[in-house]
Design a protein around this motif. Structure first.
Motif, short mmCIF file in Angstrom:
data_model
loop_
_atom_site.label_atom_id
_atom_site.label_comp_id
_atom_site.label_asym_id
_atom_site.label_seq_id
_atom_site.Cartn_x
_atom_site.Cartn_y
_atom_site.Cartn_z
N CYS A 8 0.83 -1.21 0.00
CA CYS A 8 0.00 0.00 0.00
C CYS A 8 0.86 1.26 0.00
O CYS A 8 0.50 2.27 -0.62
N TYR A 11 1.83 1.81 -3.48
CA TYR A 11 0.67 2.31 -4.24
C TYR A 11 0.48 3.80 -4.02
O TYR A 11 0.27 4.55 -4.99
N PHE A 25 -5.52 7.29 2.57
CA PHE A 25 -4.68 6.13 2.88
C PHE A 25 -3.70 6.41 4.01
O PHE A 25 -3.05 5.48 4.50
N LEU A 29 -2.43 3.49 6.81
CA LEU A 29 -0.99 3.25 6.86
C LEU A 29 -0.40 3.59 8.22
O LEU A 29 0.48 2.89 8.73
N TYR A 122 -6.64 -2.12 1.04
CA TYR A 122 -5.22 -1.73 0.93
C TYR A 122 -4.78 -2.03 -0.50
O TYR A 122 -4.32 -3.14 -0.79
N PRO A 123 -4.92 -1.07 -1.42
CA PRO A 123 -4.56 -1.32 -2.82
C PRO A 123 -3.07 -1.66 -2.95
O PRO A 123 -2.24 -1.26 -2.15
N VAL A 124 -2.78 -2.39 -4.01
CA VAL A 124 -1.41 -2.85 -4.26
C VAL A 124 -0.90 -2.19 -5.53
O VAL A 124 -1.62 -2.11 -6.53
N GLN A 144 -5.79 -10.17 2.68
CA GLN A 144 -5.79 -8.90 3.40
C GLN A 144 -6.77 -8.93 4.57
O GLN A 144 -6.50 -8.33 5.61
#
Length: 346
Positions: A8, A11, A25, A29, A122-124, A144
């Motif tokens: 993440c 990303y 985000f 994080l 949580y985008p990759v 995830q």
């Protein structure tokens, strides 16, 4: 936990362009960083935690008088309630955030590549792997979820450990005060000799102070991470709630906000309890009929009063004292950051 955090970060750094999504985000994080730091702290203090648990086991094993055991049972039930409420809020927030929110968004259709996929919390970064394709998308979604549950378990464990250790110290101080009350006249389970009773009370006081010192050693790093992290996460979650109020996901952010506020409250409240109970020991020592003690034995009470007034307090990183005053300061700071964030982004 690193499985959530590292992809993440890539990303956000490589693919996110607008300010709002960067801020969106920042909260997850920062929570991931908090959890990793808590886990490392718990691992580093594993030996000390075992000593604390053994200390508690010995206290329970050696407490057989019914009034003393009633006090410890009452406080153990209180700490258990704190743990249960914390676990309920923690896992409720995790399920809403990791399952309900992405499913509520619905599947996204990419017109350029003709792909339909489930969005990830949580985008990759695509430089690592393209999660739009099946079955990679499904694998990452459920992995995830499992990673998120583990992360929430670490967070719940840190708060629960704090509650159990601090409340036990509080209960032993309460038992000690009962012993002090019966110092002059004795009690059925005490020695008939005032010197023996005084020695038992002094030994127990020293033992409790050692336990509080060890608890402070175990928890001061976790407490610092909690106080600083909650300051920012309460700010972020308040911001997300305002911005997503019309989008239907405000309930998820409200549950997460309640979880962070409650965690912070637990740390500060039990710190206040222990500090006030230490002061109560000195007040109880003074209020007994110490003038009836033979010879110069009353001088020992003076030493106990002095030690109680200067006893160890629970702190966050030896910087911030854990108290309700600190809780109010953190909440005010979070609101101030929230107002500043709204001003800069609107």
């Amino acid at each position: 936990m690193a499985f959530l955090f590292i992809p993440c970060v890539f990303y956000v750094v490589l693919e996110v362009q607008d300010t709002y999504n960067t801020l969106k985000f920042a909260g997850p994080l920062s929570f991931g960083l908090m959890v990793i730091m808590k886990y490392c702290s718990l691992a580093l203090h594993g030996r000390d935690i075992c000593v604390c648990i053994e200390h508690i086991k010995i206290d329970w094993r050696n407490t057989w008088y019914h009034d003393d055991r009633a006090i410890m049972t009452k406080n153990a039930k209180f700490s258990r309630r704190l743990v249960m409420i914390n676990a309920f809020l923690t896992y409720s927030g995790a399920i809403f955030y990791l399952i309900a929110m992405p499913i509520g968004m619905g599947k996204i259709t990419d017109k350029n590549s003709n792909l339909t996929y489930q969005p990830l919390v949580y985008p990759v970064a695509r430089i690592i792997v393209d999660t739009r394709h099946s079955p990679i998308n499904e694998i990452f979604f459920w992995t995830q979820f499992a990673s998120g549950i583990i992360s929430q378990t670490v967070a719940a464990a840190a708060c629960s450990l704090t509650a159990v250790l601090a409340v036990h110290a509080y209960s032993r101080l309460e038992v000690l005060m009962q012993w002090i009350v019966h110092l002059v006249d004795g009690r059925e389970d005490f020695s008939n000799n005032v010197d023996d009773r005084l020695a038992i009370i002094m030994q127990e006081h020293v033992r409790i102070l050692y336990f509080i010192k060890l608890t402070e050693k175990v928890l001061h790093q976790i407490s610092l991470v909690e106080v600083v992290g909650c300051t920012f996460n309460i700010c972020f979650l308040g911001y997300y709630t305002i911005m997503e109020w019309e989008g239907g996901f405000a309930i998820t952010y409200i549950i997460l906000l309640m979880n962070f506020v409650f965690n912070l409250f637990v740390f500060c409240y039990i710190g206040e309890l222990v500090a006030e109970q230490c002061k109560s020991v000195s007040e109880t020592s003074y209020m007994i009929n110490w003038h009836r003690l033979p010879g110069r034995k009353a001088l020992a009470i003076v030493l106990m009063i002095a030690m109680s007034n200067s006893s160890i307090k629970l702190t966050a990183g030896n910087i911030i004292e854990l108290s309700m005053s600190s809780f109010g300061d953190v909440m005010k700071t979070s609101v101030a950051y929230l107002n500043m964030l709204r001003t800069l982004t609107t």
